[in-house]
Write a protein that holds these residues in place. Structure first.
Motif, PDB file in Angstrom:
ATOM      1  N   ARG A  53       0.836  -1.216   0.000  1.00 34.07           N
ATOM      2  CA  ARG A  53       0.000   0.000   0.000  1.00 34.07           C
ATOM      3  C   ARG A  53       0.860   1.251   0.000  1.00 34.07           C
ATOM      4  NH1 ARG A  53      -3.980   0.879   4.370  1.00 34.07           N
ATOM      5  NH2 ARG A  53      -4.591   2.575   2.998  1.00 34.07           N
ATOM      6  N   LEU A  54       1.943   1.251   0.791  1.00 27.05           N
ATOM      7  CA  LEU A  54       2.843   2.402   0.807  1.00 27.05           C
ATOM      8  C   LEU A  54       3.430   2.651  -0.573  1.00 27.05           C
ATOM      9  CD1 LEU A  54       4.682   1.920   4.210  1.00 27.05           C
ATOM     10  CD2 LEU A  54       3.285   3.900   3.542  1.00 27.05           C
ATOM     11  N   THR A  72       0.985   8.808   6.517  1.00 26.12           N
ATOM     12  CA  THR A  72       0.411   8.328   7.776  1.00 26.12           C
ATOM     13  C   THR A  72      -1.112   8.439   7.861  1.00 26.12           C
ATOM     14  OG1 THR A  72       1.012  10.421   8.830  1.00 26.12           O
ATOM     15  CG2 THR A  72       2.488   8.562   9.192  1.00 26.12           C
ATOM     16  N   PRO A  73      -1.750   9.448   7.241  1.00 26.17           N
ATOM     17  CA  PRO A  73      -3.213   9.511   7.355  1.00 26.17           C
ATOM     18  C   PRO A  73      -3.945   8.312   6.751  1.00 26.17           C
ATOM     19  CG  PRO A  73      -2.350  11.617   6.583  1.00 26.17           C
ATOM     20  CD  PRO A  73      -1.216  10.638   6.562  1.00 26.17           C
ATOM     21  N   TYR A  74      -3.285   7.547   5.916  1.00 21.38           N
ATOM     22  CA  TYR A  74      -3.925   6.415   5.249  1.00 21.38           C
ATOM     23  C   TYR A  74      -3.889   5.130   6.073  1.00 21.38           C
ATOM     24  CZ  TYR A  74      -3.848   9.355   1.109  1.00 21.38           C
ATOM     25  OH  TYR A  74      -4.052  10.379   0.231  1.00 21.38           O
ATOM     26  N   PHE A  75      -3.238   5.181   7.233  1.00 26.68           N
ATOM     27  CA  PHE A  75      -3.038   3.970   8.025  1.00 26.68           C
ATOM     28  C   PHE A  75      -3.450   4.185   9.469  1.00 26.68           C
ATOM     29  CE2 PHE A  75      -0.059   3.786   4.536  1.00 26.68           C
ATOM     30  CZ  PHE A  75      -0.161   2.482   4.093  1.00 26.68           C
ATOM     31  N   ASP A  76      -3.775   3.102  10.113  1.00 33.56           N
ATOM     32  CA  ASP A  76      -4.023   3.090  11.548  1.00 33.56           C
ATOM     33  C   ASP A  76      -2.746   2.629  12.250  1.00 33.56           C
ATOM     34  OD1 ASP A  76      -6.189   3.966  12.911  1.00 33.56           O
ATOM     35  OD2 ASP A  76      -7.294   2.071  12.879  1.00 33.56           O
ATOM     36  N   HIS A  85       8.523   0.624   7.669  1.00 29.63           N
ATOM     37  CA  HIS A  85       8.149  -0.025   6.409  1.00 29.63           C
ATOM     38  C   HIS A  85       8.796   0.691   5.218  1.00 29.63           C
ATOM     39  CE1 HIS A  85       5.451  -3.129   7.822  1.00 29.63           C
ATOM     40  NE2 HIS A  85       4.849  -2.251   8.603  1.00 29.63           N
ATOM     41  N   LEU A  86       8.874   2.014   5.269  1.00 25.59           N
ATOM     42  CA  LEU A  86       9.542   2.757   4.203  1.00 25.59           C
ATOM     43  C   LEU A  86      11.032   2.430   4.167  1.00 25.59           C
ATOM     44  CD1 LEU A  86       7.719   6.175   4.627  1.00 25.59           C
ATOM     45  CD2 LEU A  86       7.552   4.640   2.641  1.00 25.59           C
TER      46      LEU A  86
END
Length: 130
Positions: A53-54, A72-76, A85-86
């Motif tokens: 997803r990233l 960050t807004p796309y994940f919990d 992860h990056l």
């Protein structure tokens, strides 16, 4: 193990360069054990749902690059987890990164995206035998 691109501030890894050389289409000829071992780190990096997803978010973000604050807004998930992860995507050679002040911007390496796409190419449009 890493090397800097001349003047751009983007970092690339020789690990990915070795893997790219091994990304011959699977349908072209059987892959050797050594070639498979070189490609696996790239595939493992994108096999995680969060990292996939990233990568998608970075690729589709305006200008094809994004920083952690954009993602960050796309994940919990916490910012440190997203950063981890990056980092995995960067260390595998899938993403380049460039520091701009206090922010680090990530961009997919086009040659890696092409190589990964070509890895599964069958040579026909319908996906059948060439």
């Amino acid at each position: 193990m890493s090397k800097s691109s001349s003047g751009s501030g983007l970092r690339e890894l020789s690990l990915a360069d070795d893997a790219l050389a091994s990304c011959i289409p699977l349908a072209h000829k059987p892959m050797s054990a050594a070639q498979a071992g070189q490609v696996v780190p790239l595939l493992k990096a994108v096999a995680d749902p969060t990292r996939l997803r990233l990568l998608s978010l970075v690729l589709s973000h305006e200008g094809g690059e994004a920083c952690v604050c954009d993602l960050t807004p796309y994940f919990d998930l916490s910012q440190p987890t997203i950063s981890h992860h990056l980092k995995v995507l960067h260390e595998s050679g899938v993403l380049q990164r460039e520091r701009r002040g206090t922010w680090i911007f990530y961009r997919a390496r086009p040659e890696v995206m092409t190589a990964l796409g070509n890895l599964f190419a069958t040579g026909t449009l319908d996906g059948g035998p060439a």
